[in-house]
Design a protein around this motif. Structure first.
Motif, PDB file in Angstrom:
ATOM      1  N   GLN A  45      48.666 -19.039  46.338  1.00  0.00           N
ATOM      2  CA  GLN A  45      49.087 -17.860  45.589  1.00  0.00           C
ATOM      3  C   GLN A  45      48.286 -17.653  44.304  1.00  0.00           C
ATOM      4  O   GLN A  45      48.436 -16.620  43.638  1.00  0.00           O
ATOM      5  N   HIS A  46      47.454 -18.619  43.947  1.00  0.00           N
ATOM      6  CA  HIS A  46      46.732 -18.555  42.673  1.00  0.00           C
ATOM      7  C   HIS A  46      45.237 -18.263  42.840  1.00  0.00           C
ATOM      8  O   HIS A  46      44.483 -18.345  41.880  1.00  0.00           O
ATOM      9  N   ALA A  47      44.824 -17.948  44.058  1.00  0.00           N
ATOM     10  CA  ALA A  47      43.420 -17.617  44.323  1.00  0.00           C
ATOM     11  C   ALA A  47      43.367 -16.295  45.082  1.00  0.00           C
ATOM     12  O   ALA A  47      44.076 -16.114  46.072  1.00  0.00           O
ATOM     13  N   MET A  74      44.818 -15.548  48.762  1.00  0.00           N
ATOM     14  CA  MET A  74      45.267 -14.180  48.888  1.00  0.00           C
ATOM     15  C   MET A  74      44.061 -13.231  48.904  1.00  0.00           C
ATOM     16  O   MET A  74      42.931 -13.651  48.701  1.00  0.00           O
ATOM     17  N   TYR A  75      44.331 -11.950  49.109  1.00  0.00           N
ATOM     18  CA  TYR A  75      43.285 -10.928  49.100  1.00  0.00           C
ATOM     19  C   TYR A  75      43.677  -9.793  48.153  1.00  0.00           C
ATOM     20  O   TYR A  75      44.841  -9.621  47.798  1.00  0.00           O
ATOM     21  N   HIS A  76      42.655  -9.025  47.779  1.00  0.00           N
ATOM     22  CA  HIS A  76      42.887  -7.765  47.080  1.00  0.00           C
ATOM     23  C   HIS A  76      41.839  -6.778  47.572  1.00  0.00           C
ATOM     24  O   HIS A  76      40.632  -7.031  47.472  1.00  0.00           O
ATOM     25  N   THR A 136      41.314   0.209  43.167  1.00  0.00           N
ATOM     26  CA  THR A 136      42.517  -0.500  42.724  1.00  0.00           C
ATOM     27  C   THR A 136      42.161  -1.604  41.717  1.00  0.00           C
ATOM     28  O   THR A 136      42.779  -2.672  41.710  1.00  0.00           O
ATOM     29  N   ILE A 137      41.195  -1.328  40.868  1.00  0.00           N
ATOM     30  CA  ILE A 137      40.755  -2.317  39.886  1.00  0.00           C
ATOM     31  C   ILE A 137      41.845  -2.571  38.841  1.00  0.00           C
ATOM     32  O   ILE A 137      42.115  -3.722  38.465  1.00  0.00           O
ATOM     33  N   HIS A 138      42.474  -1.508  38.351  1.00  0.00           N
ATOM     34  CA  HIS A 138      43.544  -1.676  37.354  1.00  0.00           C
ATOM     35  C   HIS A 138      44.668  -2.547  37.923  1.00  0.00           C
ATOM     36  O   HIS A 138      45.194  -3.437  37.237  1.00  0.00           O
ATOM     37  N   GLN A 139      45.032  -2.299  39.184  1.00  0.00           N
ATOM     38  CA  GLN A 139      46.087  -3.082  39.814  1.00  0.00           C
ATOM     39  C   GLN A 139      45.677  -4.542  39.977  1.00  0.00           C
ATOM     40  O   GLN A 139      46.513  -5.445  39.850  1.00  0.00           O
ATOM     41  N   LEU A 140      44.397  -4.780  40.252  1.00  0.00           N
ATOM     42  CA  LEU A 140      43.896  -6.149  40.378  1.00  0.00           C
ATOM     43  C   LEU A 140      44.026  -6.896  39.061  1.00  0.00           C
ATOM     44  O   LEU A 140      44.536  -8.026  39.021  1.00  0.00           O
ATOM     45  N   VAL A 141      43.571  -6.283  37.980  1.00  0.00           N
ATOM     46  CA  VAL A 141      43.642  -6.937  36.662  1.00  0.00           C
ATOM     47  C   VAL A 141      45.094  -7.221  36.292  1.00  0.00           C
ATOM     48  O   VAL A 141      45.427  -8.309  35.810  1.00  0.00           O
ATOM     49  N   HIS A 142      45.965  -6.258  36.526  1.00  0.00           N
ATOM     50  CA  HIS A 142      47.391  -6.448  36.231  1.00  0.00           C
ATOM     51  C   HIS A 142      47.960  -7.593  37.059  1.00  0.00           C
ATOM     52  O   HIS A 142      48.732  -8.421  36.540  1.00  0.00           O
ATOM     53  N   ILE A 178      46.339 -10.187  38.353  1.00  0.00           N
ATOM     54  CA  ILE A 178      45.786 -11.464  37.895  1.00  0.00           C
ATOM     55  C   ILE A 178      46.543 -11.975  36.675  1.00  0.00           C
ATOM     56  O   ILE A 178      46.913 -13.151  36.583  1.00  0.00           O
ATOM     57  N   ARG A 179      46.804 -11.079  35.748  1.00  0.00           N
ATOM     58  CA  ARG A 179      47.484 -11.474  34.504  1.00  0.00           C
ATOM     59  C   ARG A 179      48.969 -11.745  34.705  1.00  0.00           C
ATOM     60  O   ARG A 179      49.539 -12.628  34.070  1.00  0.00           O
ATOM     61  N   LYS A 180      49.595 -11.009  35.598  1.00  0.00           N
ATOM     62  CA  LYS A 180      51.030 -11.161  35.813  1.00  0.00           C
ATOM     63  C   LYS A 180      51.355 -12.373  36.671  1.00  0.00           C
ATOM     64  O   LYS A 180      52.339 -13.076  36.422  1.00  0.00           O
ATOM     65  N   GLN A 181      50.526 -12.649  37.680  1.00  0.00           N
ATOM     66  CA  GLN A 181      50.839 -13.691  38.649  1.00  0.00           C
ATOM     67  C   GLN A 181      50.173 -15.030  38.333  1.00  0.00           C
ATOM     68  O   GLN A 181      50.329 -15.981  39.096  1.00  0.00           O
ATOM     69  N   GLY A 182      49.424 -15.095  37.255  1.00  0.00           N
ATOM     70  CA  GLY A 182      48.785 -16.354  36.889  1.00  0.00           C
ATOM     71  C   GLY A 182      47.709 -16.789  37.853  1.00  0.00           C
ATOM     72  O   GLY A 182      47.591 -17.981  38.184  1.00  0.00           O
TER      73      GLY A 182
END
Length: 207
Positions: A88-90, A112-114, A132-138, A140-144
């Motif tokens: 879950q962290h990659a 995981m994938y994005h 979906t770059i904004h969603q990716l950054v969010h 990464i920061r939210k899920q550690g």
């Protein structure tokens, strides 16, 4: 008086002309191939033709984007995002859903994938806000997330997209890697074989 043809587009009629036009809109399909496909539909049974039409209708109605990774799925959350056995962290960042299919076939990646939904291409009018770059950054920061693998295609636009994302994350505590260049520059993941993709994932490098 001579009888006028049904349509000026195709001797079989307007419906066949329309079918050829629709087939011709598919990627990699030229006029001749579109005509062959249309003739195939005309020659198969009504049941076979209807089955094809139903399959197209059903897939458009049932398939959506995963609410987490934006891969294609028939559920609100895709199978891979629901799988607790995956890391879950990659996160492996790809351009299109078909790239997920290609990488999964290697049997190497367990994270995981994005799915970005494309790549930054200014000449085509595609900017970061269209992906979906904004969603990716969010995410990464939210899920550690601790590792991000840049698996964009090794093209000018793909590398540029990866660099753009890397710059956004430069102050975040996340390890950013990219696929090893066993995949030739300018190629597309979709057409890489299983062994090439496995080597690229194993040999991923710091971006």
């Amino acid at each position: 008086m001579a009888r006028q043809p049904e349509t000026q587009d195709h001797p079989y009629g307007q419906s066949v002309s329309r079918l050829i036009d629709e087939f011709g809109k598919l990627p990699g399909i030229g006029r001749k191939t579109a005509e062959r496909l249309a003739n195939h539909i005309l020659n198969v049974s009504t049941a076979e033709a209807t089955a094809l039409a139903d399959a197209i209708r059903d897939v458009k109605a049932a398939v959506r984007r995963c609410s987490i990774c934006f891969n294609l799925t028939e559920e609100p959350v895709c199978r891979m995002c629901r799988d607790p056995r995956r890391d879950q962290h990659a996160v492996c960042v790809v351009e299109q859903p078909r790239d997920v299919v290609a990488l999964e076939s290697s049997g190497v990646w367990g994270g995981m994938y994005h799915v970005l939904g494309g790549r930054i291409a200014p000449l085509e009018g595609i900017g970061p806000e269209d992906l979906t770059i904004h969603q990716l950054v969010h995410r990464i920061r939210k899920q550690g997330i601790t590792e991000v693998v840049m698996a964009t295609n090794p093209t000018l636009e793909g590398d540029g997209t990866a660099l753009f994302i890397t710059n956004l994350l430069q102050n975040d505590p996340v390890r950013i890697t990219r696929l090893a260049r066993g995949i030739a520059s300018g190629s597309v993941l979709e057409f890489a074989n299983r062994e090439m993709l496995a080597d690229a994932l194993r040999g991923r490098q710091k971006f």
